[in-house]
Enzyme design. Structure first.
Site, mmCIF file in Angstrom:
data_model
loop_
_atom_site.group_PDB
_atom_site.id
_atom_site.type_symbol
_atom_site.label_atom_id
_atom_site.label_comp_id
_atom_site.label_asym_id
_atom_site.label_seq_id
_atom_site.Cartn_x
_atom_site.Cartn_y
_atom_site.Cartn_z
ATOM 1 N N GLY A 9 12.626 29.262 -8.578
ATOM 2 C CA GLY A 9 10.963 28.764 -9.032
ATOM 3 C C GLY A 9 10.374 28.054 -8.298
ATOM 4 O O GLY A 9 10.937 26.728 -7.908
ATOM 5 N N ARG A 13 3.597 23.125 -12.123
ATOM 6 C CA ARG A 13 2.854 21.718 -12.162
ATOM 7 C C ARG A 13 2.975 20.826 -11.537
ATOM 8 O O ARG A 13 2.785 19.755 -12.270
ATOM 9 C CB ARG A 13 3.468 22.104 -13.505
ATOM 10 C CG ARG A 13 2.763 22.862 -14.559
ATOM 11 C CD ARG A 13 2.608 22.699 -16.286
ATOM 12 N NE ARG A 13 4.195 23.920 -16.194
ATOM 13 C CZ ARG A 13 5.241 24.049 -17.349
ATOM 14 N NH1 ARG A 13 4.374 23.584 -18.125
ATOM 15 N NH2 ARG A 13 5.610 24.440 -17.670
ATOM 16 N N GLY A 88 11.158 36.888 -12.164
ATOM 17 C CA GLY A 88 11.907 37.060 -13.193
ATOM 18 C C GLY A 88 13.124 36.737 -13.216
ATOM 19 O O GLY A 88 14.289 36.536 -12.401
ATOM 20 N N LYS A 364 20.041 -10.762 8.843
ATOM 21 C CA LYS A 364 20.241 -9.184 9.250
ATOM 22 C C LYS A 364 21.225 -9.281 9.920
ATOM 23 O O LYS A 364 21.796 -10.577 11.170
ATOM 24 C CB LYS A 364 18.737 -8.727 10.216
ATOM 25 C CG LYS A 364 18.748 -7.266 10.300
ATOM 26 C CD LYS A 364 18.098 -6.897 11.213
ATOM 27 C CE LYS A 364 18.689 -7.839 12.875
ATOM 28 N NZ LYS A 364 17.818 -7.000 14.297
ATOM 29 N N TYR A 379 14.725 -17.589 8.894
ATOM 30 C CA TYR A 379 15.012 -15.831 9.343
ATOM 31 C C TYR A 379 16.707 -16.154 10.594
ATOM 32 O O TYR A 379 16.611 -16.388 11.103
ATOM 33 C CB TYR A 379 14.205 -15.289 10.234
ATOM 34 C CG TYR A 379 15.001 -13.927 10.962
ATOM 35 C CD1 TYR A 379 15.253 -12.872 10.028
ATOM 36 C CD2 TYR A 379 15.012 -14.075 12.585
ATOM 37 C CE1 TYR A 379 15.676 -11.430 10.635
ATOM 38 C CE2 TYR A 379 15.448 -12.538 12.869
ATOM 39 C CZ TYR A 379 15.405 -11.598 12.548
ATOM 40 O OH TYR A 379 16.291 -10.396 12.791
#
Ligand code: UD1
Ligand code: CA
Length: 486
Positions: A9, A13, A88, A364, A379
């Site tokens: 399907g 909606r 269906g 990082k 940093y």
């Protein structure tokens, strides 16, 4: 047992470019929830896994299945059947027929009903079994709804036996008052199903081949119809709109929260946590309100999370404290470390024990050894930081020259003064001190003070005085007074 998952399907909606069954609940596509229940129900010995009937967005659904089987080999067993046109539920099941083992019964599931429990499905399958010498039956999962509008209704005879299922659009006013609905989930004898599906006709209000029409056929042939219900209503709720998706999300998150608490985790508020993936916790972990977890996260014993932390794919050690509003992604944090508030650990941040990462510090792709600290506004990227290093406020590793990334190495016992820039590639030798404000472009030798700053000077100087804006003020006054006189 054969398992067929209807998922062709469109889900109009949802108003989405994504096929409905790929919308996510707790970070996983709806279809994945259904599939993992289906796979666990079939067990490892079953060679042919669940069959997913695809149609709308078939390519996307197949791509998802291919990706999922890379992460979880049990998905290799999942088959698909294409329903090119959505005519269906009966027509959908028909597409899977050639792949079914006729000796085994067939369980029909919906790709957009994600929270049916394994327990409920096992109960349904048992009901369909030919227990105590009885014939095998057709088993229906039904539910009594205060508002049954929109669902197919279970029509029973005076003696209580099921006669048929009538769709809302084909129901009489009296039938519409029946509170017992068809969840759509059922177990059918496969041999008979084959025959029934081929006999379906689309002479109904929607012009579709209704799977539900096989019930009346079964009754006619004397096949027993047995029904059972799920313990909780949410188990049979399908997702048709974003509102329904959001409300099921809360139901499922509460299930996850209860499981965490059962496992010994303290939650400040079980309705204010979101786990979109897997969260493994040791004992006595505390999680404050508003925390969100994505992917695979583990929190070792005694770890405490302040409010509103986001943690993704990370491993957090014992007795770590992560203060409020921290963002941790792809990081490893050693035991006893202190993170945040407002810290950001990015992929490849690998912190040893007792590391302190304070407010507005970003790390990082960097290894930081034990007992080192970066407590304010820094940093640290593409770096290797030794033990007992103190990184002063505002220190930045300048790792990127606009084209390539370069490494910064800071050896043990280094002290870096505030507002220092380390222009990579660069190395700070063991025990070195960098004076505040240094822009380090060459390696700093061990145990020495390195400083790069212009010499401080003091001059006799007159601070400028603000010029008066007399003319402008006069003009405004004249205008105002002129108006006032009128
Ligand atoms: C269906 C049932 C109804 C039941 C309700 C429960 C029928 C005729 N009706 O109605 O009795 O109360 O579910 O939610 O079975 N699908 C396909 N191909 C199609 C049509 C549907 O794969 O051609 C799939 C959908 O993707 C969905 C499921 O089947 O997963 C149900 O389809 P949907 O159109 O929502 O059925 P309903 O009309 O709600
Ligand atoms: Ca539906």
């Amino acid at each position: 047992m054969n398992i067929v998952i209807l998922a062709a399907g469109q889900g109009k909606r949802m108003k989405s470019a994504l096929p409905k069954v790929l919308q996510t609940l707790a970070g996983k596509p709806l279809l994945q929830h259904v599939l993992s229940t289906a796979l666990s129900l079939q067990g490892k010995q079953v060679k042919t896994g669940p069959i997913v009937v695809v149609g709308h967005g078939a390519a996307d659904v197949k791509e998802f299945l291919a990706l999922a089987s890379k992460e979880d080999p049990s998905y290799n067993k999942v088959l698909t059947a294409l329903q090119a046109e959505q005519k269906g539920t009966g027509h959908a099941l028909l597409q899977a027929l050639p792949k079914l083992d006729v000796q085994a019964p067939t369980l029909v599931l919906y790709g957009d009903v994600p929270l049916t429990s394994k327990k409920t499905l096992a109960k349904l399958a048992k009901l369909a079994d030919g227990v105590h010498g009885q014939d095998s039956a057709l088993a229906l999962l039904t539910q009594n709804f205060a508002n049954p509008t929109g669902y197919g209704r279970i029509v029973r005879d005076a003696d209580g036996s099921v006669r048929e299922i009538v769709e809302e659009k084909d129901a009489t006013p009296a039938q519409k008052r029946i509170p017992e609905i068809n969840t759509g989930i059922m177990v059918l004898p496969t041999n008979a199903l084959k025959k029934w599906l081929k006999a379906l006709r689309a002479n109904n209000a929607q012009g579709e081949y209704y799977l539900t029409d096989v019930i009346a056929m079964a009754v006619k042939e004397g096949v027993p119809i047995r029904t059972t219900q799920a313990d909780d209503e949410f188990e049979v709720i399908g997702v048709n709109s974003r509102e329904q998706l959001a409300s099921l999300e809360r139901v499922h998150q509460l299930q996850i929260a209860k499981q965490l608490m059962d496992d010994g985790v303290s939650l400040a508020d079980p309705i204010r946590i979101d786990v979109r993936g897997t969260l493994e916790c040791g004992t006595d972990v505390f999680i404050d309100v508003g925390c969100v977890f994505e992917g695979c996260v583990s929190l070792d014993s005694g770890t405490k999370l302040g409010p509103y932390c986001f943690i993704r794919n990370s491993v957090i050690g014992q007795n770590v404290t992560i203060h409020a509003f921290s963002h941790v992604d792809g990081a490893k944090v050693g035991k006893q470390s202190l993170i945040g508030p407002y810290a950001r650990l990015r992929p490849g941040a690998d912190l040893a024990n007792d590391v302190h990462i304070g407010n507005f510090v970003e790390v990082k792709n960097s290894k930081i050894a034990a007992n080192s600290k970066a407590n304010h506004l820094s940093y640290v990227g593409d770096s290797i930081v030794g033990s007992r290093v103190n990184i002063g406020a505002g220190t930045i590793t300048c790792n990127y020259d606009g084209v390539n990334k370069h490494q910064t190495i800071i050896e043990d016992d280094v002290f870096i003064g505030s507002d220092t820039q380390l222009v990579a590639p660069v190395r700070v030798g063991r025990g070195a001190t960098l004076g505040a404000g240094t822009t380090l472009t060459k390696d700093a030798p061990a145990n020495q003070l390195t400083v790069s700053r212009t010499k401080q000077i003091s001059l006799q100087w007159q601070r400028p005085v603000k010029a008066e804006k007399k003319v402008a003020i006069k003009k405004t006054v004249t205008k105002k007074s002129a108006k006032g006189k009128q």
